[in-house]
Write a protein that holds these residues in place. Structure first.
Motif, PDB file in Angstrom:
ATOM      1  N   ARG A  64       0.856  -1.186   0.000  1.00 19.05           N
ATOM      2  CA  ARG A  64       0.000   0.000   0.000  1.00 19.05           C
ATOM      3  C   ARG A  64       0.891   1.235   0.000  1.00 19.05           C
ATOM      4  NH1 ARG A  64      -1.916   3.867   3.294  1.00 19.05           N
ATOM      5  NH2 ARG A  64      -4.085   4.564   3.007  1.00 19.05           N
ATOM      6  N   ASN A  65       0.764   2.057  -1.046  1.00 21.21           N
ATOM      7  CA  ASN A  65       1.607   3.244  -1.211  1.00 21.21           C
ATOM      8  C   ASN A  65       3.086   2.902  -1.070  1.00 21.21           C
ATOM      9  OD1 ASN A  65      -0.641   4.832  -1.652  1.00 21.21           O
ATOM     10  ND2 ASN A  65      -0.791   5.520   0.474  1.00 21.21           N
ATOM     11  N   GLY A  66       3.481   1.747  -1.622  1.00 27.56           N
ATOM     12  CA  GLY A  66       4.877   1.361  -1.664  1.00 27.56           C
ATOM     13  C   GLY A  66       5.387   0.617  -0.449  1.00 27.56           C
ATOM     14  N   GLU A  67       4.572   0.461   0.605  1.00 25.81           N
ATOM     15  CA  GLU A  67       5.011  -0.230   1.812  1.00 25.81           C
ATOM     16  C   GLU A  67       4.226  -1.538   1.972  1.00 25.81           C
ATOM     17  OE1 GLU A  67       7.552   0.727   3.518  1.00 25.81           O
ATOM     18  OE2 GLU A  67       7.775   2.590   2.348  1.00 25.81           O
ATOM     19  N   LEU A  68       4.880  -2.549   2.548  1.00 21.52           N
ATOM     20  CA  LEU A  68       4.255  -3.852   2.730  1.00 21.52           C
ATOM     21  C   LEU A  68       2.969  -3.705   3.542  1.00 21.52           C
ATOM     22  CD1 LEU A  68       4.559  -6.907   2.208  1.00 21.52           C
ATOM     23  CD2 LEU A  68       5.716  -7.071   4.414  1.00 21.52           C
ATOM     24  N   TYR A  69       1.894  -4.271   3.033  1.00 20.40           N
ATOM     25  CA  TYR A  69       0.578  -4.180   3.660  1.00 20.40           C
ATOM     26  C   TYR A  69       0.311  -5.470   4.424  1.00 20.40           C
ATOM     27  CZ  TYR A  69      -4.535  -3.680   3.998  1.00 20.40           C
ATOM     28  OH  TYR A  69      -5.832  -3.588   4.441  1.00 20.40           O
ATOM     29  N   GLY A  70       0.366  -5.398   5.742  1.00 13.95           N
ATOM     30  CA  GLY A  70       0.149  -6.597   6.556  1.00 13.95           C
ATOM     31  C   GLY A  70       1.250  -7.614   6.358  1.00 13.95           C
ATOM     32  N   LYS A  71       0.873  -8.866   6.196  1.00 15.60           N
ATOM     33  CA  LYS A  71       1.824  -9.958   6.085  1.00 15.60           C
ATOM     34  C   LYS A  71       1.421 -10.867   4.931  1.00 15.60           C
ATOM     35  CE  LYS A  71       3.989 -13.620   8.849  1.00 15.60           C
ATOM     36  NZ  LYS A  71       3.973 -14.311  10.169  1.00 15.60           N
ATOM     37  N   GLY A  72       2.406 -11.264   4.117  1.00 10.76           N
ATOM     38  CA  GLY A  72       2.135 -12.146   2.997  1.00 10.76           C
ATOM     39  C   GLY A  72       1.879 -13.581   3.436  1.00 10.76           C
ATOM     40  N   TYR A  73       1.472 -14.409   2.493  1.00 14.80           N
ATOM     41  CA  TYR A  73       1.196 -15.819   2.764  1.00 14.80           C
ATOM     42  C   TYR A  73       1.477 -16.616   1.494  1.00 14.80           C
ATOM     43  CZ  TYR A  73      -3.120 -14.470   0.399  1.00 14.80           C
ATOM     44  OH  TYR A  73      -4.021 -13.983  -0.502  1.00 14.80           O
ATOM     45  N   ARG A  74       1.468 -17.926   1.615  1.00 15.38           N
ATOM     46  CA  ARG A  74       1.748 -18.784   0.464  1.00 15.38           C
ATOM     47  C   ARG A  74       0.609 -19.775   0.276  1.00 15.38           C
ATOM     48  NH1 ARG A  74       7.363 -22.007   0.176  1.00 15.38           N
ATOM     49  NH2 ARG A  74       8.084 -19.831   0.227  1.00 15.38           N
ATOM     50  N   THR A  75      -0.116 -19.644  -0.835  1.00 20.05           N
ATOM     51  CA  THR A  75      -1.206 -20.571  -1.138  1.00 20.05           C
ATOM     52  C   THR A  75      -1.113 -21.146  -2.551  1.00 20.05           C
ATOM     53  OG1 THR A  75      -2.583 -18.692  -1.821  1.00 20.05           O
ATOM     54  CG2 THR A  75      -2.841 -19.478   0.433  1.00 20.05           C
ATOM     55  N   GLY A  76      -0.131 -20.750  -3.341  1.00 13.61           N
ATOM     56  CA  GLY A  76      -0.015 -21.308  -4.683  1.00 13.61           C
ATOM     57  C   GLY A  76      -0.027 -20.225  -5.749  1.00 13.61           C
ATOM     58  N   PHE A  77       0.343 -20.627  -6.962  1.00 17.65           N
ATOM     59  CA  PHE A  77       0.502 -19.684  -8.069  1.00 17.65           C
ATOM     60  C   PHE A  77      -0.334 -20.180  -9.238  1.00 17.65           C
ATOM     61  CE2 PHE A  77       2.674 -17.909 -11.759  1.00 17.65           C
ATOM     62  CZ  PHE A  77       2.825 -16.588 -11.375  1.00 17.65           C
ATOM     63  N   GLN A  78      -1.172 -19.317  -9.801  1.00 12.61           N
ATOM     64  CA  GLN A  78      -2.051 -19.672 -10.909  1.00 12.61           C
ATOM     65  C   GLN A  78      -1.517 -19.073 -12.198  1.00 12.61           C
ATOM     66  OE1 GLN A  78      -4.868 -21.616 -11.003  1.00 12.61           O
ATOM     67  NE2 GLN A  78      -4.832 -21.318 -13.206  1.00 12.61           N
ATOM     68  N   THR A  79      -1.477 -19.865 -13.271  1.00 16.25           N
ATOM     69  CA  THR A  79      -1.051 -19.356 -14.578  1.00 16.25           C
ATOM     70  C   THR A  79      -2.265 -19.194 -15.488  1.00 16.25           C
ATOM     71  OG1 THR A  79      -0.654 -21.612 -15.371  1.00 16.25           O
ATOM     72  CG2 THR A  79       1.210 -20.434 -14.378  1.00 16.25           C
TER      73      THR A  79
END
Length: 506
Positions: A64-79
């Motif tokens: 958000r506005n260039g700064e990390l918003y909360g915390k990321g997570y890993r659930t998979g990558f869709q192509t």
């Protein structure tokens, strides 16, 4: 508000706002399969720059506005394939309808084919070109377009006013749960008519289910709905509640033996069944209360009893006197329920994910048509669905073929007792469903990975041990070895999944 989706709208990834949490940003996806909470701060009004980054390793992060918003997570990558996908703006996913439209102003959007670094995202947010002036853009469209715009705006104002008038004229009183403060005094209503309040009553239990002294919850008339519910739950679960204890004992007995001491688990009243062993029911209920309503001891008493550990073999004298086995002169044979069959296959094949808690898995795809949501089972379940069936998201209008064939009840209705049928569809599903192929592939792959110089006969013996908890007979070994040599280990796995020895408790 911005989405990349397949042309039919079944699979998508989106930047959405206030989807599950008020005033918070989220990475939306079909069935929330790649979605979780960032845990960021709630948004205030104003113009903001939001970027969501999808890493190749499946990690999803928001800025958000260039700064990390909360915390990321890993659930998979869709192509997404070129020519089979499309971008949507102002719409969560297609087709349009329902509550999927974005209510706000989208100034500018851009998509990158590679994940930007943190510094690149900060630089992108600092570049204020995206914060452009809409008034200047409107002026460039010309007076004819501006005239149409003003006409449309006037029409919107007129329609909003008419809608408000219709709503004002159709207002009715609705009585619902008050979740805030006190709800005031409660009255007995004459013949259920809210306009005929009678004597005021206090929150309390039912006289027939407990002592007269503990029927009153001791709450004032201004107690909140939450306080009243909590008091009711505590009253029901009190150790000195014999009826509750008898109901719990009966249900546990039902699931251990396929039939309760009382045949109607949901009805202990006059219209319900009579207990086959009333003294046993009273004894177990008393022991449960003496143990502080802890269930582990009750399970232990049941499974270590002689009646549970007896053989299921029939006897002539027993069949002559009690053909239905109501008196439990032998262990009652019965097929495993659908959830147990699925969980057992996952465990035996080595594919079971043992993580507990958290969000449930979704083994269906969504499709919205004119405001109606349709669910379609996935042809093959992804690896993140290989959890115990208790974690399954169960849409009410769609059931998985394997569970449905094995009499898993419709989640839209209560089912105190399971139906136990035997149909051709069960064999077809257990032999040809996509899930069965996945389980057979997993089991065979696990054995082959450990094979080394192992003989086919040893692999056959190991598979029998894994699925049936015994080795094959000499005739079974000869036939199984021939099958494996002609068609592979996967074919043998599909055969063993379909045996009564695997599916039936005896």
């Amino acid at each position: 508000m911005i989405s990349l989706q397949t042309l039919d709208g079944v699979v998508f990834d989106a930047v959405v706002y206030a989807e599950r949490e008020p005033r918070q940003w989220m990475a939306g996806s079909n069935g929330f399969s790649r979605s979780s909470s960032f845990g960021g701060l709630q948004e205030e009004s104003g113009v903001v720059h939001i970027a969501i980054r999808y890493r190749q390793d499946g990690t999803i992060e928001a800025f958000r506005n260039g700064e990390l918003y909360g915390k990321g997570y890993r659930t998979g990558f869709q192509t997404y394939r070129a020519g089979e996908s499309q971008f949507l703006f102002g719409l969560r996913h297609g087709p349009a309808g329902g509550n999927r439209m974005f209510r706000g102003v989208l100034h500018r959007a851009v998509c990158f084919q590679t994940a930007l670094s943190d510094e690149q995202l900060r630089e992108l947010a600092r570049h204020r070109e995206w914060e452009w002036d809409l008034r200047e853009a409107w002026q460039k469209l010309g007076p004819e377009v501006l005239t149409k715009r003003d006409a449309y705006r006037a029409k919107i104002v007129q329609l909003d006013r008419e809608i408000g008038q219709v709503r004002e004229g159709s207002k009715r009183k609705v009585y619902t749960v008050v979740s805030g403060g006190g709800i005031g005094p409660t009255h007995v209503l004459g013949r259920g008519d809210i306009d005929k309040p009678g004597v005021a009553v206090r929150a309390g239990g039912i006289v027939g289910l407990g002592e007269e002294a503990d029927r009153d919850f001791g709450l004032g008339e201004q107690a909140s709905d939450g306080e009243r519910r909590l008091a009711l739950a505590k009253w029901i679960a009190e150790v000195n509640r014999p009826l509750l204890s008898r109901v719990i004992v009966n249900r546990l007995w039902h699931y251990h033996f396929g039939n309760g001491i009382v045949e109607t688990p949901n009805d202990f009243g006059f219209n319900g069944g009579r207990p086959s062993h009333p003294e046993l029911l009273d004894y177990l209920a008393h022991e449960l209360m003496r143990d502080g309503m802890k269930l582990k001891g009750l399970h232990r008493r049941i499974v270590m009893s002689s009646v549970y550990r007896q053989s299921s073999e029939p006897r002539e004298d027993g069949l002559a006197k009690d053909g239905s086995n109501r008196w439990l002169w032998r262990y009652p044979m019965r097929r495993l329920d659908g959830e147990t069959v699925r969980d057992s296959m996952l465990a035996i094949s080595g594919l079971l994910r043992e993580d507990r808690g958290g969000s449930g898995y979704v083994d269906v795809d969504y499709k919205d048509v004119n405001g109606t949501t349709y669910y379609h089972p996935k042809v093959e379940e992804p690896a993140d669905c290989f959890r115990r069936t208790v974690y399954r998201f169960s849409p009410r209008c769609e059931r998985v073929s394997l569970l449905d064939a094995l009499d898993c009840p419709d989640p839209s209705a209560t089912a105190p007792k399971r139906a136990m049928t035997t149909t051709p569809l069960q064999a077809l599903s257990l032999f040809n469903s996509g899930f069965m192929f996945q389980m057979s592939e997993g089991l065979a792959g696990d054995l082959e990975a450990r094979r080394g110089e192992t003989k086919v006969e040893d692999l056959v013996d190991t598979m029998f041990q894994r699925v049936l908890l015994r080795g094959p007979s000499e005739e079974e070994r000869v036939r199984a070895v021939r099958l494996v040599r002609d068609h592979g280990l996967r074919a043998l796995a599909r055969v063993l999944w379909n045996t009564s020895e695997f599916l039936v408790m005896e």
